[in-house]
Design a protein around this motif. Structure first.
Motif, PDB file in Angstrom:
ATOM      1  N   TYR B  16       0.832  -1.209   0.000  1.00 33.86           N
ATOM      2  CA  TYR B  16       0.000   0.000   0.000  1.00 33.86           C
ATOM      3  C   TYR B  16       0.866   1.259   0.000  1.00 33.86           C
ATOM      4  CZ  TYR B  16       0.891   0.724   4.994  1.00 33.86           C
ATOM      5  OH  TYR B  16       1.496   0.946   6.203  1.00 33.86           O
ATOM      6  N   ALA B  17       2.078   1.164   0.593  1.00 31.12           N
ATOM      7  CA  ALA B  17       2.983   2.317   0.596  1.00 31.12           C
ATOM      8  C   ALA B  17       3.510   2.565  -0.817  1.00 31.12           C
ATOM      9  CB  ALA B  17       4.131   2.074   1.564  1.00 31.12           C
ATOM     10  N   GLN B  18       3.757   1.472  -1.545  1.00 30.86           N
ATOM     11  CA  GLN B  18       4.209   1.610  -2.931  1.00 30.86           C
ATOM     12  C   GLN B  18       3.087   2.183  -3.797  1.00 30.86           C
ATOM     13  OE1 GLN B  18       6.123  -2.103  -4.315  1.00 30.86           O
ATOM     14  NE2 GLN B  18       6.294  -2.671  -2.162  1.00 30.86           N
ATOM     15  N   VAL B  19       1.872   1.711  -3.554  1.00 27.72           N
ATOM     16  CA  VAL B  19       0.726   2.247  -4.285  1.00 27.72           C
ATOM     17  C   VAL B  19       0.579   3.734  -3.996  1.00 27.72           C
ATOM     18  CG1 VAL B  19      -1.793   2.213  -4.465  1.00 27.72           C
ATOM     19  CG2 VAL B  19      -0.524   0.072  -4.350  1.00 27.72           C
ATOM     20  N   ARG B  20       0.682   4.097  -2.714  1.00 25.36           N
ATOM     21  CA  ARG B  20       0.565   5.495  -2.330  1.00 25.36           C
ATOM     22  C   ARG B  20       1.590   6.346  -3.087  1.00 25.36           C
ATOM     23  NH1 ARG B  20       3.452   8.700   0.242  1.00 25.36           N
ATOM     24  NH2 ARG B  20       2.676  10.614   1.197  1.00 25.36           N
ATOM     25  N   GLU B  21       2.813   5.864  -3.117  1.00 26.84           N
ATOM     26  CA  GLU B  21       3.879   6.596  -3.801  1.00 26.84           C
ATOM     27  C   GLU B  21       3.541   6.783  -5.286  1.00 26.84           C
ATOM     28  OE1 GLU B  21       8.343   5.266  -4.017  1.00 26.84           O
ATOM     29  OE2 GLU B  21       7.793   5.833  -1.981  1.00 26.84           O
ATOM     30  N   ASN B  22       3.059   5.713  -5.889  1.00 23.83           N
ATOM     31  CA  ASN B  22       2.648   5.765  -7.295  1.00 23.83           C
ATOM     32  C   ASN B  22       1.582   6.832  -7.510  1.00 23.83           C
ATOM     33  OD1 ASN B  22       0.944   5.178  -9.603  1.00 23.83           O
ATOM     34  ND2 ASN B  22       2.090   3.271  -9.856  1.00 23.83           N
ATOM     35  N   LEU B  23       0.608   6.887  -6.615  1.00 25.11           N
ATOM     36  CA  LEU B  23      -0.502   7.833  -6.791  1.00 25.11           C
ATOM     37  C   LEU B  23      -0.072   9.270  -6.485  1.00 25.11           C
ATOM     38  CD1 LEU B  23      -3.446   5.734  -5.287  1.00 25.11           C
ATOM     39  CD2 LEU B  23      -2.518   5.772  -7.614  1.00 25.11           C
ATOM     40  N   ARG B  56      -7.554   1.044  -1.147  1.00 24.63           N
ATOM     41  CA  ARG B  56      -8.264   1.814  -0.125  1.00 24.63           C
ATOM     42  C   ARG B  56      -7.315   2.336   0.932  1.00 24.63           C
ATOM     43  NH1 ARG B  56     -13.885   1.627   1.800  1.00 24.63           N
ATOM     44  NH2 ARG B  56     -14.019   0.671  -0.252  1.00 24.63           N
ATOM     45  N   LYS B  57      -6.387   1.489   1.366  1.00 24.57           N
ATOM     46  CA  LYS B  57      -5.455   1.901   2.416  1.00 24.57           C
ATOM     47  C   LYS B  57      -4.577   3.053   1.928  1.00 24.57           C
ATOM     48  CE  LYS B  57      -2.998  -0.120   6.271  1.00 24.57           C
ATOM     49  NZ  LYS B  57      -2.610  -1.315   7.004  1.00 24.57           N
ATOM     50  N   ALA B  58      -4.162   3.007   0.670  1.00 21.01           N
ATOM     51  CA  ALA B  58      -3.353   4.090   0.112  1.00 21.01           C
ATOM     52  C   ALA B  58      -4.180   5.373   0.008  1.00 21.01           C
ATOM     53  CB  ALA B  58      -2.814   3.696  -1.255  1.00 21.01           C
ATOM     54  N   LEU B  59      -5.410   5.256  -0.469  1.00 22.29           N
ATOM     55  CA  LEU B  59      -6.268   6.433  -0.621  1.00 22.29           C
ATOM     56  C   LEU B  59      -6.596   7.046   0.742  1.00 22.29           C
ATOM     57  CD1 LEU B  59      -8.766   5.298  -3.414  1.00 22.29           C
ATOM     58  CD2 LEU B  59      -6.742   6.739  -3.635  1.00 22.29           C
ATOM     59  N   ASP B  60      -6.844   6.185   1.743  1.00 24.92           N
ATOM     60  CA  ASP B  60      -7.138   6.688   3.078  1.00 24.92           C
ATOM     61  C   ASP B  60      -5.944   7.463   3.632  1.00 24.92           C
ATOM     62  OD1 ASP B  60      -9.695   5.745   3.101  1.00 24.92           O
ATOM     63  OD2 ASP B  60      -9.266   3.944   4.268  1.00 24.92           O
ATOM     64  N   ALA B  61      -4.745   6.957   3.393  1.00 25.29           N
ATOM     65  CA  ALA B  61      -3.546   7.650   3.877  1.00 25.29           C
ATOM     66  C   ALA B  61      -3.437   9.024   3.221  1.00 25.29           C
ATOM     67  CB  ALA B  61      -2.303   6.813   3.576  1.00 25.29           C
ATOM     68  N   MET B  62      -3.691   9.078   1.920  1.00 23.76           N
ATOM     69  CA  MET B  62      -3.589  10.353   1.209  1.00 23.76           C
ATOM     70  C   MET B  62      -4.696  11.311   1.640  1.00 23.76           C
ATOM     71  SD  MET B  62      -2.535   8.839  -2.516  1.00 23.76           S
ATOM     72  CE  MET B  62      -2.462  10.397  -3.401  1.00 23.76           C
ATOM     73  N   THR B  63      -5.845  10.752   1.984  1.00 24.83           N
ATOM     74  CA  THR B  63      -6.933  11.593   2.487  1.00 24.83           C
ATOM     75  C   THR B  63      -6.535  12.209   3.828  1.00 24.83           C
ATOM     76  OG1 THR B  63      -8.571  10.210   1.372  1.00 24.83           O
ATOM     77  CG2 THR B  63      -9.369  11.631   3.143  1.00 24.83           C
ATOM     78  N   ALA B  64      -5.877  11.409   4.665  1.00 23.15           N
ATOM     79  CA  ALA B  64      -5.434  11.912   5.968  1.00 23.15           C
ATOM     80  C   ALA B  64      -4.402  13.019   5.804  1.00 23.15           C
ATOM     81  CB  ALA B  64      -4.840  10.768   6.792  1.00 23.15           C
ATOM     82  N   GLU B  65      -3.686  13.007   4.687  1.00 22.91           N
ATOM     83  CA  GLU B  65      -2.686  14.056   4.421  1.00 22.91           C
ATOM     84  C   GLU B  65      -3.303  15.251   3.697  1.00 22.91           C
ATOM     85  OE1 GLU B  65       1.311  12.304   3.052  1.00 22.91           O
ATOM     86  OE2 GLU B  65      -0.130  10.713   2.642  1.00 22.91           O
ATOM     87  N   ASN B  66      -4.611  15.258   3.580  1.00 25.26           N
ATOM     88  CA  ASN B  66      -5.311  16.355   2.906  1.00 25.26           C
ATOM     89  C   ASN B  66      -4.991  16.449   1.416  1.00 25.26           C
ATOM     90  OD1 ASN B  66      -6.784  17.412   5.111  1.00 25.26           O
ATOM     91  ND2 ASN B  66      -4.922  18.363   5.891  1.00 25.26           N
ATOM     92  N   LEU B  67      -4.513  15.370   0.834  1.00 18.09           N
ATOM     93  CA  LEU B  67      -4.227  15.405  -0.599  1.00 18.09           C
ATOM     94  C   LEU B  67      -5.476  15.071  -1.411  1.00 18.09           C
ATOM     95  CD1 LEU B  67      -0.785  13.549  -0.640  1.00 18.09           C
ATOM     96  CD2 LEU B  67      -1.264  16.004  -0.581  1.00 18.09           C
ATOM     97  N   LEU B  68      -6.348  14.251  -0.845  1.00 16.65           N
ATOM     98  CA  LEU B  68      -7.565  13.835  -1.535  1.00 16.65           C
ATOM     99  C   LEU B  68      -8.776  14.117  -0.654  1.00 16.65           C
ATOM    100  CD1 LEU B  68      -6.419  10.300  -2.819  1.00 16.65           C
ATOM    101  CD2 LEU B  68      -6.402  12.467  -4.085  1.00 16.65           C
ATOM    102  N   ILE B  69      -9.924  14.171  -1.295  1.00 17.52           N
ATOM    103  CA  ILE B  69     -11.181  14.278  -0.560  1.00 17.52           C
ATOM    104  C   ILE B  69     -12.100  13.178  -1.072  1.00 17.52           C
ATOM    105  CG2 ILE B  69     -13.183  15.733  -0.098  1.00 17.52           C
ATOM    106  CD1 ILE B  69     -11.444  18.148  -0.484  1.00 17.52           C
TER     107      ILE B  69
END
Lengths: 244, 244
Positions: B16-23, B56-69
DNA sequence: CAGTGGTCTAGACCACGCC
DNA sequence: GCGTGGTCTAGACCACTGG
């Protein structure tokens, strides 16, 4: 567990939120003490009749709130107020050099008084209620840096007057003596001029710009517990804030 | 996706961390623009060859960082810098009354200069590199409250000199004109005495205590982007900080 | 109604700490 | 080796949105 969800059709609450509430209650009631190892995810899942994933989501949420600490291979523990992570969670004044050091304290006064208007409003104290008012100077490397006034509801902290000494880390005292855990705090910062009294304690000229920090600290149930007014010399330290 | 995990046996990183980085890379590169609806979890899962839960885990992390809504029933969107939530994320000065209002700005100076030592250190500018230095006064209800100096590396913000006007919300400008998104910022606060120049702009006596805010803002890759030194009158506003 | 994100479950395997 | 938390998957169902 699930009955609540069914009967509470008026206001849907996710299972994991209900689990979280159940577990936080154990901290509030003292069933789980600071530092204690809590049951494993599997045991909690069996006990509450939900899946391990739901327990995990509740535990992860509480970990994010600094209520728990999870250690892979060992288990999940209740946070302790003396851990350095927690220690600095509520202490944002750091030397400009970057090296984080903790200040010492010297008590100036410890009084029992009738709560003033601000204390009644912020600490939700009824008219005529009493407070403990604590005045102290905090020093870094022997140099006076902070003079602060701490107000506590006497109703909430019965017996505070009778303490022989007041330790440097009062949050640990709140936890050990009264079972009160500080969960969060809000601070309002202003720049003010040093009063005559502050100047005397801090060894600076009257009128020197000071950083005033007005803090209200809340317990795990969200009730205000402590009011603290700090005046800080910021010539060699600064208040650090992360925005993200 | 998974090849990375296999070849990177030296340093295990969760999928999920790799996915997050990709996104996140898609945001940095501008493939996903602010305000845009991104593909659904299912589509992303298919594209990257991982399960929906990992996405989902990657998207949730990015949401917590205020990058996504994320909006249930609608989809997941890229955060926009003009949204009020984001607007106040980096603006912690609030009126004592509590009503949050946004200040207006008046530009005093806009200069191109050789970076000084502080700018070179904080913005990682090579010796001899140039900066844009922006000085402005911010007013709340017509009353001057803040005087601030903003420094930007000219290398990073090519063409800043040629702008006809500089808007109030510069973070939106950074995003729209240069594709630079501010992800986080660090602030160091001190109490100082108003200089002669500050006093003139703020309409207060020289020596008045001011709240000095020293901010370094970072982009999504974690590189420093903007240096900002603000001096604020705090008679009717305060700096608000939440500790938890 | 179809499509989205949100919740919940069950089970497999991995990384870590300790005995 | 065993038990812990951490990751990953697959699938079901719920709640919300918009056409």
């Amino acid at each position: 567990m699930s009955e609540t969800a069914e009967t509470a059709a008026f206001a849907y609450r996710p299972l994991y939120a209900q689990v979280r509430e159940n577990l936080v209650r154990r901290l509030i009631d003292g069933a789980w003490q600071p530092g204690q190892l809590i049951p494993s995810e599997i045991d909690l899942a069996k006990e509450l009749g939900v899946s391990q994933g739901t327990i995990r989501k509740a535990l992860d949420a509480m970990t994010a709130e600094n209520l728990l600490i999870r250690r892979q291979g060992r288990g999940t523990f209740v946070s302790e107020p003396e851990e350095s992570r927690i220690l600095f969670q509520f202490y944002r004044l750091v030397p400009d050099s970057g090296a984080r050091s903790f200040p010492n304290s010297r008590i100036l006064k410890r009084l029992r008084e009738t709560a003033n208007e601000v204390e009644r409003r912020e600490l939700k104290i009824a008219a005529g209620g009493d407070v403990i008012r604590l005045e102290r100077v905090r020093t870094i490397d022997e140099k006076p840096m902070i003079v602060e006034t701490i107000s506590l509801s006497l109703k909430r902290f019965a017996g505070f007057e009778d303490l022989e000494t007041v330790p440097n880390n009062v949050y640990r005292l709140y936890s050990e003596r009264w079972g009160i855990t500080i969960g969060r705090a809000g601070e309002r910062l202003k720049a003010i001029a040093a009063s005559k009294a502050d100047a005397r304690e801090l060894g600076c000229p009257q009128g020197t710009p000071l950083l005033e920090i007005n803090r209200v600290a809340y317990d795990l149930e969200g009730h205000p517990v402590e009011l603290r007014l700090s005046r800080c010399l910021t010539d060699v330290v600064h208040y650090s804030s992360d925005l993200r």
